[in-house]
Design a protein around this motif. Structure first.
Motif: not given
Length: 339
Positions: A250-252, A187-194, A234-244, A197-200
């Motif tokens: 999938l890894a998360l 999570r520490r390695l991937l969630e901030p990057t996701a 809301d945060l860790h699944i739905d929001l990050l699912s917007h990462c292209p 990407h998702a923020a846009h």
């Protein structure tokens, strides 16, 4: 007379336990309403077996609902058995069993009704050691067909909660500090990057709805399992699912098993201090606010900090079980090794 209490429609599409888990929530709500409107009087006694029989549910959700009422100060543990309703008791009702109407809290599909209870049971057991599930005994315990029992276990297998050994037996592996640490490292390695990407791509309307739910929970003091489960989703699944980058998503998905105990914060083996729950919601709000303010980099750093704190909060459960005795095993579970 038999009454039917309608099911609460699940609002979290990611959690199969949401609908089934509402049995304990509905039991809690129903008992609370009966106490508040005087149908159950101060000083009257409530017993786990009595609640289970009256509401046509198993003892596990009855036990969880009573524990939640006790945590909220609505009932208090009795020196004898069960709980007493808080408040000044009238002389003739003090210590007498409460009179409960016959109510049936069963309207969700069979697999949903058993999913949450089995999930909560396994969440506790795997903190102590690995366990094997006997399909036939599981079906008998919940009074369902083996097909339904097999379907529930297959669903749990699909989200990483169960595996099968070389003989085809269903097994829930022990959760260790090492495994939890590895999952949080992912999570520490991937969630901030996701998140960057998702923020846009995430709609502003979605973020505002997430923020409204957080604020509503914090202002109302609602910081139980349902609220935290919604916040995590809301945060860790739905929001990050917007990462292209769907490979990251999938890894998360393999780390989502970390969120399961959050649904059962009233359980004495899975709870964490109330203040830490409040802290977690505050951290969520800061991340969402940073994204809404057009500061994704700041949000990513806040998420990194949040995951570090979440790791610490999760590890507290290992300290909790060191001080507690493992409850008796239901007939469908067999211990495979000591914790």
């Amino acid at each position: 007379m038999n009454h039917q209490v309608e099911a609460i429609a699940p609002t979290n599409a990611h959690s199969a336990a949401e609908a089934g888990g509402s049995i304990q929530h509905r039991t809690y709500r129903l008992l609370r309403e009966m106490i508040e409107d005087g149908r159950i009087a101060p000083g009257e006694r409530l017993l786990e077996a009595q609640v289970a029989k009256s509401f046509c549910i198993s003892r596990s959700p009855a036990r969880i609902a009573l524990a939640a009422l006790c945590a909220d100060g609505i009932i208090v543990e009795s020196e004898g058995r069960g709980y007493l309703v808080a408040g000044a008791a009238s002389g003739d009702r003090a210590g007498k069993p409460a009179v409960l109407d016959k109510l049936e809290i069963t309207s969700a599909p069979q697999w949903q009704r058993m999913y949450a209870e089995l999930e909560r049971e396994l969440c506790t057991r795997v903190l102590f050691g690995s366990v094997r599930i006997t399909e036939e005994a599981l079906a008998q315990h919940f009074d369902v067909s083996r097909t339904v029992a097999r379907g529930v276990m297959a669903r749990m297998h699909s989200v990483g909660q169960l595996s099968q050994d070389r003989n085809g037996h269903w097994v829930a592996e022990q959760v260790t500090r090492e495994r939890i640490g590895h999952l949080f490292e992912i999570r520490r390695l991937l969630e901030p990057t996701a998140l960057l990407h998702a923020a846009h791509h995430v709609p502003r309307e979605f973020l505002e709805a997430v923020r409204a739910r957080l604020v509503r929970s914090m202002e109302a003091g609602n910081r139980g399992g349902a609220e935290m489960d919604t916040a995590e989703t809301d945060l860790h699944i739905d929001l990050l699912s917007h990462c292209p980058n769907k490979e990251i998503v999938l890894a998360l998905s393999r780390t989502q098993v970390l969120f399961v105990p959050t649904r059962y914060l009233r359980d004495p083996y899975l709870e964490i201090p109330y203040q830490l729950i409040s802290d977690a919601l505050t951290e969520h709000l800061q991340i969402v606010d940073d994204i809404l303010a057009g500061e994704p980099e700041r949000a990513a750093q806040a998420l990194q900090d949040h995951i570090r704190e979440a790791d610490t909060r999760w590890m507290l459960r290992f300290e909790t079980i060191r001080r507690m005795k493992q409850p008796n095993f239901p007939a469908y579970l067999t211990a495979l090794n000591a914790g």
